[in-house]
Design a protein around this motif. Structure first.
Motif, PDB file in Angstrom:
ATOM      1  N   LEU A 146       0.852  -1.188   0.000  1.00 56.48           N
ATOM      2  CA  LEU A 146       0.000   0.000   0.000  1.00 56.48           C
ATOM      3  C   LEU A 146       0.888   1.238   0.000  1.00 56.48           C
ATOM      4  O   LEU A 146       1.814   1.350   0.807  1.00 56.48           O
ATOM      5  N   ARG A 147       0.591   2.147  -0.896  1.00 52.36           N
ATOM      6  CA  ARG A 147       1.287   3.431  -0.967  1.00 52.36           C
ATOM      7  C   ARG A 147       0.229   4.532  -1.066  1.00 52.36           C
ATOM      8  O   ARG A 147      -0.725   4.403  -1.839  1.00 52.36           O
ATOM      9  N   TRP A 148       0.417   5.586  -0.294  1.00 61.09           N
ATOM     10  CA  TRP A 148      -0.553   6.684  -0.326  1.00 61.09           C
ATOM     11  C   TRP A 148       0.196   7.986  -0.578  1.00 61.09           C
ATOM     12  O   TRP A 148       0.584   8.696   0.355  1.00 61.09           O
ATOM     13  N   PRO A 149       0.467   8.328  -1.856  1.00 60.53           N
ATOM     14  CA  PRO A 149       1.195   9.560  -2.160  1.00 60.53           C
ATOM     15  C   PRO A 149       0.318  10.791  -1.967  1.00 60.53           C
ATOM     16  O   PRO A 149      -0.707  10.950  -2.627  1.00 60.53           O
ATOM     17  N   LEU A 150       0.713  11.660  -1.059  1.00 65.55           N
ATOM     18  CA  LEU A 150      -0.006  12.903  -0.774  1.00 65.55           C
ATOM     19  C   LEU A 150       0.853  14.064  -1.270  1.00 65.55           C
ATOM     20  O   LEU A 150       1.979  14.262  -0.800  1.00 65.55           O
ATOM     21  N   LEU A 192       4.376  13.610   0.594  1.00 67.05           N
ATOM     22  CA  LEU A 192       4.396  12.805   1.817  1.00 67.05           C
ATOM     23  C   LEU A 192       3.753  11.468   1.466  1.00 67.05           C
ATOM     24  O   LEU A 192       2.577  11.418   1.099  1.00 67.05           O
ATOM     25  N   GLU A 193       4.543  10.392   1.562  1.00 71.47           N
ATOM     26  CA  GLU A 193       4.059   9.087   1.104  1.00 71.47           C
ATOM     27  C   GLU A 193       4.285   8.014   2.170  1.00 71.47           C
ATOM     28  O   GLU A 193       5.401   7.523   2.332  1.00 71.47           O
ATOM     29  N   PRO A 194       3.238   7.618   2.900  1.00 72.22           N
ATOM     30  CA  PRO A 194       3.346   6.429   3.755  1.00 72.22           C
ATOM     31  C   PRO A 194       3.332   5.167   2.886  1.00 72.22           C
ATOM     32  O   PRO A 194       2.596   5.095   1.900  1.00 72.22           O
ATOM     33  N   VAL A 195       4.157   4.194   3.226  1.00 73.95           N
ATOM     34  CA  VAL A 195       4.214   2.930   2.488  1.00 73.95           C
ATOM     35  C   VAL A 195       4.156   1.775   3.484  1.00 73.95           C
ATOM     36  O   VAL A 195       4.606   1.899   4.639  1.00 73.95           O
TER      37      VAL A 195
END
Length: 725
Positions: free
Chosen positions: A465-469, A481-484
């Motif tokens: 899962l990657r959530w690129p903000l 800001l990207e949580p992975v």
């Protein structure tokens, strides 16, 4: 009449005169016998045979351009009488200046008084007179040659070559000197009855290259005098005698280019007082060739007469290991094929060659497919083979510093099938899934503690899962800001085989979301695992940028094969911390480390550099903790600093310094000073290498080289040219 109208009249006049020659010289002389174009402020014709042009006269013929104050053209004799100041420019950009001249109408033959020749805008030849012959030769009498800036008649150049006569061959791009004398600040230094030098446009010419003077603690004071020998258009040989009070050495370099590749050989043969009863030397050979069906062949071989030769002479980049290798491969977007054979030879006394892997064979094939329909994604199929050999046959670990079995040999065959696919779901979250199936077969020789044969089938799967903000400000700044996160599973059990390939493991940003951080397939991580990280990147409108990465790994079961400095021991890994900063002023900073829960780093590295028009600077820090699993019985830490500073337009200083923090001693230090202008480059260096575990004999090296620029490849640099007041 206007200036333009006169030019048309004179062009027609000269065209008629040139037409007769054009019809008799033939096709080979077409370029040389093109009608001349003459432009002047005023013109008149005498006796229907003599044309006189005065005032800002310009004559153009072929690639030649002549400028003068007065020209008299005699149609009967086909000659030009020219009054100066005269300026003649040829098609190559060479410049010829003179006071008066007598030339034929196509400027190919004639005599010039008070001549000065400027070649390639850098090399200046001043002569009492110059004679043009067949448009290809220029003969100058009583000549002074220099590439230094000369500002006036009384200005003495830093260096010059005085000669009775100089002949310049424009086709061969060579200059022959008779009675040549080298002067430094107008003081005679050398004299040659005959001398040949290339003109500035020639990059490959037989002759001596820039000599260097050296003084070392081990080899004494000496000189290197390279001599370059071109062999046709595709190969050359450089022979460099190195003579000092302690050695007689002949250095050789051979290069050859082919239609589909190239080879280069470097070597030396020495007779010295360090090993008086031995002929010493080395040979490096490397090459690359493009073959049919897009295959590429690369090879290199390295050999040396004795273990201390590189340390004594400072040849080669590595004085600890020799590598000989041949590689055949084909690399396409969807296909990868490579096979290689490598041979290692260890030069350190602490390394026993018989107990180290010396011959290594690798082969690999991988193919990518992109199935359509409901399967989608990317499918990969691959096969990999590996084998390595030790000369020792002892099947246990003997009394040495490492923990490897002295004679162990291994072979491995691995096959892989993998599938991966990515989706973008609600909220811009990137979802990815991966599935793997590995089949490995192992064969172990000369190891009493391991199974002789082993096979294992390993399934594996993971979800990412990657959530690129992304945020964009009104000023133009961009922030990511990207949580992975990755959850994965690797099945089956590890077979009873030794770890002979994956002895050094790196945990970094590239493999944070991998199912295995081992570098080779003889080891794979097993069980369930969770990896998570956070990536931050900021780009400012002014041009600077910064980045930071944090990451960690959690496992169901600890893996005992991981070493302390890998940062992967236990069920929870160390914290991976990585960051960097770059700005338009030339500053660049990067750092990476593995930090445990107590705030202690098990491994760290950092680099800072700064580069602009005046300064080149870099500093590097490396730290490794004591780790028996990596045969390191004490911690290591080192600072390395190097850089240069341009003090003024012509002076540049440089330096390097390496400090071993663990042993608290300086390992290497050096300084350099360079003077450079448009006609000379002088380099002086001092390098001190201190005693260490790999360098038993400390040494101090002094180096001095002086290059007179302006000939051939040693071209003058306009950036360093002095200006006349």
């Amino acid at each position: 009449m206007t200036r333009r109208f006169l030019s048309l009249v004179l062009a027609a006049f000269l065209a008629n005169a040139a037409h007769a020659q054009t019809t008799t010289l033939g096709a080979d002389a077409d370029a040389a016998s093109e009608p001349a174009l003459l432009i002047a402020d005023s013109v008149f014709v005498e006796s229907d045979k003599r044309l006189v042009a005065t005032g800002n006269v310009e004559a153009l013929q072929g690639g030649m351009r002549l400028m003068a104050s007065r020209i008299v053209f005699d149609q009967g004799s086909g000659t030009l009488s020219i009054e100066g100041p005269i300026r003649i420019t040829d098609a190559s950009g060479n410049l010829l200046l003179a006071d008066t001249a007598e030339l034929d109408e196509d400027f190919r033959n004639g005599l010039l008084k008070g001549a000065r020749m400027v070649m390639d805008d850098q090399l200046q030849l001043a002569a009492v007179e110059a004679q043009r012959i067949d448009g290809s030769y220029t003969q100058l009498n009583r000549v002074s040659v220099t590439s230094c800036q000369v500002c006036g008649a009384n200005d003495v150049p830093l260096w010059q070559i005085r000669a009775d006569r100089v002949i310049h061959d424009e086709d061969a791009r060579q200059m022959w000197f008779e009675g040549a004398q080298l002067r430094v600040l107008d003081v005679p230094v050398f004299w040659w009855p005959q001398l040949r030098l290339p003109d500035p446009s020639l990059t490959r010419a037989r002759g001596f290259l820039t000599p260097t003077f050296e003084s070392t603690t081990l080899l004494g004071t000496g000189v290197r005098l390279p001599y370059f020998i071109p062999i046709g258009d595709s190969k050359d040989l450089t022979v460099t005698p190195y003579l000092s009070s302690e050695t007689r050495t002949m250095e050789l370099r051979y290069r050859q280019a082919f239609a589909n590749g190239s080879i280069e050989a470097n070597g030396a043969v020495s007779s010295d007082t360090l090993e008086p009863d031995k002929t010493r030397g080395y040979l490096f050979l490397e090459g690359e060739f493009g073959l049919r069906n897009d295959f590429k062949l690369d090879f290199e071989t390295q050999s040396v007469s004795d273990d201390s030769y590189f340390n004594d002479y400072d040849y080669g980049d590595d004085d600890e290991l020799l590598i000989s290798e041949i590689t055949l491969g084909r690399y396409k977007p969807d296909t990868y094929v490579e096979t290689s054979l490598t041979y290692y030879e260890y030069l350190l006394a602490s390394e026993e060659d018989d107990k180290q892997p010396s011959a290594i064979y690798d082969t690999a094939w991988e193919q990518r497919f992109f199935p359509g329909g409901w399967i989608g994604g990317e499918l990969r199929l691959g096969v990999e083979g590996h084998a390595h050999y030790r000369r020792s046959n002892v099947d246990v670990d003997g009394p040495d510093d490492d923990s490897a079995v002295d004679g162990r040999d291994m072979a491995r065959l691995s096959a892989e099938a993998s599938w991966q696919r990515r989706w973008t779901v609600a909220g811009g979250i990137r979802l990815g899934t991966n599935a793997y199936l590995w089949a490995d077969r192992f064969k172990v020789y000369d190891d009493a503690n391991a199974d002789e044969n082993a096979s294992v089938l390993t399934p594996a799967a993971s979800v990412e899962l990657r959530w690129p903000l992304v945020r964009r400000s009104s000023s133009g700044a961009k922030t990511l800001l990207e949580p992975v996160m990755m959850y994965g599973w690797v099945g089956n059990e590890r077979p009873n085989i030794p770890n002979d390939e994956s002895t050094r493991v790196e945990f970094d940003e590239a493999n944070l979301l991998s199912l295995s951080r081992y570098p080779a397939a003889d080891r794979r991580e097993r069980g369930r695992m969770l990896a998570a990280g956070l990536r931050w990147v900021h780009e400012a409108p002014s041009g600077w940028s910064s980045n930071l990465t944090l990451g960690r790994l959690w496992r169901e079961d600890a893996d005992s094969e991981f070493t302390l400095s890998s940062g992967l021991q236990g069920t929870e890994s160390d914290w991976l911390i990585s960051g960097g900063f770059i700005n338009p002023l030339g500053l660049s900073i990067s750092a990476r480390g593995l930090m445990d829960d107590h705030g202690t780093f098990d491994k760290a590295e950092g680099r800072a550099s700064w580069s602009n028009d005046l300064t080149e600077f870099s500093a590097t820090y490396v730290m490794l903790v004591e780790d028996e699993g990596e045969d390191r019985d004490e911690g290591q830490a080192e600072w390395t600093i190097e850089g240069s500073y341009r003090v003024s337009r012509h002076w540049t200083t440089s330096g390097e310094w390496s400090y071993d923090l663990a042993d608290q001693r300086v390992d290497r230090s050096g300084i350099g000073l360079q003077y450079r202008n448009e006609c000379v480059q002088v380099d002086f260096t001092v390098l001190r290498e201190f005693a260490s575990s790999t360098n038993v004999e400390p040494s101090t090296d002094f180096g001095l080289s002086v290059a007179l620029t302006g000939f051939g490849t040693a071209g003058s640099d306009k950036e360093y040219r002095r200006t006349c007041k």
